[in-house]
Design an enzyme around this catalytic site. Structure first.
Site, PDB file in Angstrom:
ATOM      1  CB  ALA A 162      -2.297   7.462  -3.409  1.00 51.77           C
ATOM      2  CB  THR A 193      -1.048  -0.037   1.170  1.00 56.66           C
ATOM      3  OG1 THR A 193      -1.821   1.247   1.079  1.00 56.66           O
ATOM      4  CG2 THR A 193      -0.322  -0.029   2.660  1.00 56.66           C
ATOM      5  CG  ASN A 194      -0.354   4.844  -1.367  1.00 55.13           C
ATOM      6  OD1 ASN A 194      -0.722   5.374  -0.787  1.00 55.13           O
ATOM      7  ND2 ASN A 194      -0.671   4.172  -2.453  1.00 55.13           N
ATOM      8  NE  ARG A 195       5.728   6.676   4.558  1.00 56.43           N
ATOM      9  CZ  ARG A 195       5.957   6.189   5.951  1.00 56.43           C
ATOM     10  NH1 ARG A 195       5.023   6.256   6.734  1.00 56.43           N
ATOM     11  NH2 ARG A 195       7.058   5.442   6.242  1.00 56.43           N
ATOM     12  CB  SER A 196      -2.757   7.990   0.352  1.00 60.79           C
ATOM     13  OG  SER A 196      -3.887   8.552   0.306  1.00 60.79           O
TER      14      SER A 196
END
Ligand code: CTP
Ligand code: CA
Length: 230
Positions: A107, A33-36
């Site tokens: 994102a 996943t990502n930091r959004s």
């Protein structure tokens, strides 16, 4: 009280927003996943609501509460987000009440593991272990597919979080994805803080806005998008 003072520039309009990260499964318990945080998308959804729009929010996994008066569709992966967005556009059109505006704020993972494993990978130690040999396939570009869909809303707005050459990358994305506007910000400046500074890039202009509180920036983006609708 927020919305009471807002100008109703989107009164009666239907607006679709993607927000948050996506999560791409590797196995039954793990993924990428990502930091959004989803906050920027939430701000846009609230600003559109306050401008009088009927807002649907297609949201990746976040810890945020649904904004009051906004319809929310939860998704996990980029493929699910793509399907939810395309489904909404088609259904709204079939109902005779098409979306007029799309904001792609999510994102979205550019790549996903080619084959997620149904069980749980074991720690292992051999060169054949799945950890060492993940194959990746590219996800569909939701923004580009929306812009080129037969059900495309009148205005399609994308976002670009960059670390360098803001305007050049934003302009490249505007053309490559077929969006009407790209809203660009510098991730290193925007991360964490309460204020934001953006560029709104269209085919023949670049407009700078801020630094201003993120909520005010979201209002400016919504106004710029409403102006495109005319
Ligand atoms: N976007 C999308 N679907 C994807 C990737 C991106 O809808 N699979 C949207 C984002 O929501 C955002 C815009 O496209 O509105 C720009 O995303 P970004 O990641 O900056 O663009 P990419 O084309 O993926 O380029 P790169 O990651 O290489 O900068
Ligand atoms: Ca990307």
């Amino acid at each position: 009280l927020e919305g009471i003072f807002a100008e109703p520039v989107l009164a009666g309009r239907r607006v679709l927003v993607t927000a948050g990260p996506t999560f791409e499964a590797l196995d039954a318990v793990r993924g990428i996943t990502n930091r959004s945080s989803g906050r920027q998308g939430w701000d846009i959804a609230r600003a559109a609501r306050d401008a009088g729009a009927e807002v649907t929010l297609v949201a990746g996994p976040t810890a945020l509460r649904t904004p009051e008066g906004v319809r929310r569709i939860d998704v996990v992966s980029a493929l699910e987000m793509h399907a939810a967005v395309m489904g909404e556009l088609g259904q709204a059109r079939a109902e005779g009440r098409p979306y007029e505006l799309f904001f792609g704020v999510a994102a979205v993972a550019d790549w996903r593991p080619a084959d997620a494993f149904e069980g749980k990978w074991k720690k292992g130690a051999s060169p054949e272990d799945p950890y060492r040999n993940v194959r990746w396939v590219q996800n569909p570009d939701i923004l580009a597919d929306v812009a080129r869909s037969p059900f495309a809303p009148q205005a399609v707005v994308g976002f670009a979080a960059e670390c360098a050459s803001l305007e050049a990358y934003a302009r490249e994305k505007l053309e490559r994805k077929g969006a009407r506007l790209i809203v660009a910000n510098d991730v290193r400046e925007a991360a964490g803080g309460t204020e934001n500074r953006i560029l709104i890039v269209s085919k023949d202009a670049t407009q700078a806005f801020g630094p201003a509180p993120k909520r005010v920036v979201a209002e400016a983006v919504v106004k710029a998008a409403a102006a495109v609708l005319g």
